[in-house]
Write a protein that holds these residues in place. Structure first.
Motif, PDB file in Angstrom:
ATOM      1  N   SER A   8     -12.312  -6.132  -8.155  1.00  0.00           N
ATOM      2  CA  SER A   8     -13.257  -6.199  -9.256  1.00  0.00           C
ATOM      3  C   SER A   8     -13.368  -7.665  -9.664  1.00  0.00           C
ATOM      4  O   SER A   8     -12.381  -8.411  -9.603  1.00  0.00           O
ATOM      5  CB  SER A   8     -12.729  -5.372 -10.437  1.00  0.00           C
ATOM      6  OG  SER A   8     -13.309  -5.805 -11.638  1.00  0.00           O
ATOM      7  N   LEU A   9     -14.549  -8.094 -10.089  1.00  0.00           N
ATOM      8  CA  LEU A   9     -14.698  -9.486 -10.510  1.00  0.00           C
ATOM      9  C   LEU A   9     -13.841  -9.811 -11.734  1.00  0.00           C
ATOM     10  O   LEU A   9     -13.530 -10.964 -11.988  1.00  0.00           O
ATOM     11  CB  LEU A   9     -16.167  -9.803 -10.785  1.00  0.00           C
ATOM     12  CG  LEU A   9     -17.045  -9.840  -9.539  1.00  0.00           C
ATOM     13  CD1 LEU A   9     -18.504 -10.057  -9.928  1.00  0.00           C
ATOM     14  CD2 LEU A   9     -16.588 -10.896  -8.556  1.00  0.00           C
ATOM     15  N   LYS A  10     -13.444  -8.779 -12.473  1.00  0.00           N
ATOM     16  CA  LYS A  10     -12.564  -8.989 -13.628  1.00  0.00           C
ATOM     17  C   LYS A  10     -11.100  -9.095 -13.217  1.00  0.00           C
ATOM     18  O   LYS A  10     -10.253  -9.429 -14.033  1.00  0.00           O
ATOM     19  CB  LYS A  10     -12.727  -7.837 -14.625  1.00  0.00           C
ATOM     20  CG  LYS A  10     -14.081  -7.795 -15.284  1.00  0.00           C
ATOM     21  CD  LYS A  10     -14.180  -6.635 -16.241  1.00  0.00           C
ATOM     22  CE  LYS A  10     -15.575  -6.614 -16.867  1.00  0.00           C
ATOM     23  NZ  LYS A  10     -15.755  -5.485 -17.753  1.00  0.00           N
ATOM     24  N   GLU A  11     -10.812  -8.799 -11.965  1.00  0.00           N
ATOM     25  CA  GLU A  11      -9.413  -8.773 -11.509  1.00  0.00           C
ATOM     26  C   GLU A  11      -9.189  -9.643 -10.277  1.00  0.00           C
ATOM     27  O   GLU A  11      -8.403  -9.293  -9.398  1.00  0.00           O
ATOM     28  CB  GLU A  11      -9.001  -7.334 -11.229  1.00  0.00           C
ATOM     29  CG  GLU A  11      -9.061  -6.473 -12.465  1.00  0.00           C
ATOM     30  CD  GLU A  11      -8.859  -4.988 -12.183  1.00  0.00           C
ATOM     31  OE1 GLU A  11      -8.865  -4.585 -11.004  1.00  0.00           O
ATOM     32  OE2 GLU A  11      -8.692  -4.238 -13.153  1.00  0.00           O
ATOM     33  N   ILE A  12      -9.876 -10.778 -10.224  1.00  0.00           N
ATOM     34  CA  ILE A  12      -9.661 -11.715  -9.120  1.00  0.00           C
ATOM     35  C   ILE A  12      -8.185 -12.125  -9.149  1.00  0.00           C
ATOM     36  O   ILE A  12      -7.642 -12.419 -10.220  1.00  0.00           O
ATOM     37  CB  ILE A  12     -10.574 -12.956  -9.284  1.00  0.00           C
ATOM     38  CG1 ILE A  12     -12.046 -12.554  -9.198  1.00  0.00           C
ATOM     39  CG2 ILE A  12     -10.238 -14.032  -8.262  1.00  0.00           C
ATOM     40  CD1 ILE A  12     -12.525 -12.090  -7.860  1.00  0.00           C
ATOM     41  N   PRO A  13      -7.504 -12.169  -8.002  1.00  0.00           N
ATOM     42  CA  PRO A  13      -6.067 -12.489  -8.008  1.00  0.00           C
ATOM     43  C   PRO A  13      -5.786 -13.900  -8.526  1.00  0.00           C
ATOM     44  O   PRO A  13      -6.644 -14.782  -8.451  1.00  0.00           O
ATOM     45  CB  PRO A  13      -5.653 -12.346  -6.544  1.00  0.00           C
ATOM     46  CG  PRO A  13      -6.899 -12.318  -5.750  1.00  0.00           C
ATOM     47  CD  PRO A  13      -8.007 -11.907  -6.653  1.00  0.00           C
ATOM     48  N   ASP A  14      -4.589 -14.081  -9.061  1.00  0.00           N
ATOM     49  CA  ASP A  14      -4.190 -15.380  -9.604  1.00  0.00           C
ATOM     50  C   ASP A  14      -3.847 -16.390  -8.519  1.00  0.00           C
ATOM     51  O   ASP A  14      -4.066 -17.579  -8.696  1.00  0.00           O
ATOM     52  CB  ASP A  14      -2.968 -15.224 -10.523  1.00  0.00           C
ATOM     53  CG  ASP A  14      -3.314 -14.493 -11.812  1.00  0.00           C
ATOM     54  OD1 ASP A  14      -4.477 -14.574 -12.252  1.00  0.00           O
ATOM     55  OD2 ASP A  14      -2.421 -13.836 -12.365  1.00  0.00           O
ATOM     56  N   ASN A  15      -3.279 -15.927  -7.425  1.00  0.00           N
ATOM     57  CA  ASN A  15      -2.826 -16.874  -6.410  1.00  0.00           C
ATOM     58  C   ASN A  15      -3.941 -17.180  -5.400  1.00  0.00           C
ATOM     59  O   ASN A  15      -3.894 -16.826  -4.240  1.00  0.00           O
ATOM     60  CB  ASN A  15      -1.557 -16.376  -5.701  1.00  0.00           C
ATOM     61  CG  ASN A  15      -1.767 -15.093  -4.934  1.00  0.00           C
ATOM     62  OD1 ASN A  15      -2.531 -14.228  -5.351  1.00  0.00           O
ATOM     63  ND2 ASN A  15      -1.092 -14.971  -3.804  1.00  0.00           N
TER      64      ASN A  15
END
Length: 153
Positions: free
Chosen positions: A126-133
């Protein structure tokens, strides 16, 4: 041997100018495809470098199929990113500046599968949950292109 490897035989690790493409692929749920890179264990968008005589569009089509098994039916150019923000230095000492065409793809076919040794995993986010790394370059790309997706963030 690809063009960049050929060029490196003559210029060593000195900075070079390269061209390439990244592809923002969306599924029917509006999720974006990312790949977990095998070299540094960070997430990025599918894409890669141009070969001699290749267009940005042909690069995007080739790279997406090689890396994911997906074949582009239609794509839209979002932006071309270049300049000092595209400088990178690889662990082996290679330096480059890149001119990167960013494409959006919503129409494609094929079976999603890892197609080369550059990826450990392919996953929809989801575009709201792009990974941090994210890889450093993916962070820079995402900063510039997320304006196209603000309504979904």
């Amino acid at each position: 041997m690809g063009y960049i490897q050929y060029l490196r035989k003559y210029v060593g690790h000195s900075p070079i100018l390269t061209g390439g493409a990244i592809i923002c692929v969306f599924n029917k749920k509006g999720e974006i495809l990312m790949e977990l890179r095998s070299d540094d264990n960070t997430w990025g968008f599918p894409g890669g470098s141009m070969e001699l005589g290749e267009s940005f569009e042909a690069t995007a089509k080739r790279e997406l199929e090689e890396e994911t098994g997906l074949i582009i039916d239609d794509m839209k150019l979002l932006e071309v990113i270049s300049g000092k923000d595209t400088y990178r230095e690889y662990p082996n000492g290679d330096k480059l500046y890149d001119i990167t065409a960013v494409f959006e793809v919503r129409k494609y076919h094929g079976t999603l599968k890892i197609g080369d040794d550059e990826s450990r995993e392919l996953r929809w986010f989801s575009l709201k949950e792009i990974p941090d790394n994210l890889s450093l370059m993916t962070e820079k790309y995402w900063e510039k292109i997320q304006k196209y997706y603000r309504e979904y963030l």
